[in-house]
Design a protein around this motif. Structure first.
Motif, PDB file in Angstrom:
ATOM      1  N   LYS A  87       0.850  -1.194   0.000  1.00  0.00           N
ATOM      2  CA  LYS A  87       0.000   0.000   0.000  1.00  0.00           C
ATOM      3  C   LYS A  87       0.883   1.240   0.000  1.00  0.00           C
ATOM      4  N   GLU A  88       0.303   2.370  -0.382  1.00  0.00           N
ATOM      5  CA  GLU A  88       1.016   3.636  -0.372  1.00  0.00           C
ATOM      6  C   GLU A  88       0.349   4.567   0.626  1.00  0.00           C
ATOM      7  N   ILE A  89       1.146   5.430   1.248  1.00  0.00           N
ATOM      8  CA  ILE A  89       0.620   6.391   2.206  1.00  0.00           C
ATOM      9  C   ILE A  89       1.008   7.789   1.736  1.00  0.00           C
ATOM     10  N   GLU A  90       0.088   8.718   1.880  1.00  0.00           N
ATOM     11  CA  GLU A  90       0.314  10.106   1.480  1.00  0.00           C
ATOM     12  C   GLU A  90      -0.002  11.007   2.671  1.00  0.00           C
ATOM     13  N   PHE A  91       0.858  11.989   2.907  1.00  0.00           N
ATOM     14  CA  PHE A  91       0.695  12.915   4.021  1.00  0.00           C
ATOM     15  C   PHE A  91       0.420  14.319   3.486  1.00  0.00           C
TER      16      PHE A  91
END
Length: 65
Positions: free
Chosen positions: A44-48
């Motif tokens: 999965k990818e996480i974006e802040f």
């Protein structure tokens, strides 16, 4: 990255005494938790996104997809 249409996955509220090192540590912990492969090997990818309100309060929204 495409954001989850359901919205924000989580919010991290920053305090006045929080340093850049504290924030970087938290981001690295979130990446380790959410970007690790699941049981099927999917990553999965996480974006802040950091936001500062008019009153000076700060927080970070994050999305996982």
């Amino acid at each position: 990255m495409t954001r989850d249409p359901k919205g924000i996955h989580g919010v991290f509220v920053l305090t006045r005494d929080m340093t850049k090192e504290n924030v970087d540590y938290w981001k690295n912990q979130m990446k380790a938790q959410y970007e690790s492969p699941d049981e099927y090997g999917k990553i999965k990818e996480i974006e802040f996104e950091e936001t500062t309100e008019d009153d000076g309060s700060r927080y970070i929204n994050f999305w996982v997809s």
